[in-house]
Design a protein around this motif. Sequence first.
Motif, PDB file in Angstrom:
ATOM      1  N   LEU A   5      11.592  65.294 -21.044  1.00 21.92           N
ATOM      2  CA  LEU A   5      12.514  64.698 -20.089  1.00 21.92           C
ATOM      3  C   LEU A   5      12.043  65.081 -18.698  1.00 21.92           C
ATOM      4  CD1 LEU A   5      15.837  65.680 -21.865  1.00 21.92           C
ATOM      5  CD2 LEU A   5      14.542  63.547 -22.098  1.00 21.92           C
ATOM      6  N   VAL A  65      10.153  60.752 -20.658  1.00 19.04           N
ATOM      7  CA  VAL A  65      11.300  59.919 -20.309  1.00 19.04           C
ATOM      8  C   VAL A  65      11.827  60.355 -18.948  1.00 19.04           C
ATOM      9  CG1 VAL A  65      13.630  59.191 -20.940  1.00 19.04           C
ATOM     10  CG2 VAL A  65      11.912  59.552 -22.733  1.00 19.04           C
ATOM     11  N   VAL A  93      14.385  60.844 -16.363  1.00 21.39           N
ATOM     12  CA  VAL A  93      15.837  60.810 -16.281  1.00 21.39           C
ATOM     13  C   VAL A  93      16.228  60.569 -14.812  1.00 21.39           C
ATOM     14  CG1 VAL A  93      16.459  61.970 -18.426  1.00 21.39           C
ATOM     15  CG2 VAL A  93      15.839  63.344 -16.467  1.00 21.39           C
ATOM     16  N   ILE A 102      15.485  56.006 -17.143  1.00 16.92           N
ATOM     17  CA  ILE A 102      16.592  55.964 -18.095  1.00 16.92           C
ATOM     18  C   ILE A 102      17.750  55.110 -17.575  1.00 16.92           C
ATOM     19  CG2 ILE A 102      17.802  58.048 -17.310  1.00 16.92           C
ATOM     20  CD1 ILE A 102      18.073  58.812 -20.298  1.00 16.92           C
ATOM     21  N   ASP A 132      17.821  51.246 -18.444  1.00 19.74           N
ATOM     22  CA  ASP A 132      18.004  50.778 -19.810  1.00 19.74           C
ATOM     23  C   ASP A 132      19.352  50.077 -19.939  1.00 19.74           C
ATOM     24  OD1 ASP A 132      17.235  51.047 -22.832  1.00 19.74           O
ATOM     25  OD2 ASP A 132      19.337  51.693 -22.668  1.00 19.74           O
ATOM     26  N   VAL A 147      22.114  52.286 -21.359  1.00 21.85           N
ATOM     27  CA  VAL A 147      22.560  53.306 -20.407  1.00 21.85           C
ATOM     28  C   VAL A 147      23.422  52.642 -19.334  1.00 21.85           C
ATOM     29  CG1 VAL A 147      21.799  55.009 -18.703  1.00 21.85           C
ATOM     30  CG2 VAL A 147      20.605  54.813 -20.893  1.00 21.85           C
TER      31      VAL A 147
END
Length: 124
Positions: free
Chosen positions: A7, A67, A69, A103, A106, A109
């Motif tokens: 992350l 990923v 964040v 993120i 998405d 999300v």
Amino acid sequence: MKRALVLFAHGARAASWAAPFERLRDGLREQLPGTPVTLAFLELMEPRLPEAVTAQVADGVDDITVVPVFLGQGGHLLRDLPALAEQIRAAHPGLRLQLAGAIGEDPGVQAAMRDYCVRSLGNV
């Protein structure tokens, strides 16, 4: 092939800023037993992304998904992350390094954030 998840967050001066990201990491560790999940930062906090990846590689990982964040694709994800990825790939030529999108972009999300906003209005 040993896979891992990293992350990637911005970082901040206040240690408490990282708490939501640490909870996300911990929840993913529970959900993905056997898959290393770590948290890395662009600046102001440790570990930085290259050091986090190097630690994973030292543990035998050869496939890492990063990923971000972040809520959106700003300059850090458009310029800084690709430059870091290039540096990491050069340092670890056998590593498969994949970069996910921000993120916050998405659709799932986004839906969760909309739901939160609606709930914040109270009895709607």
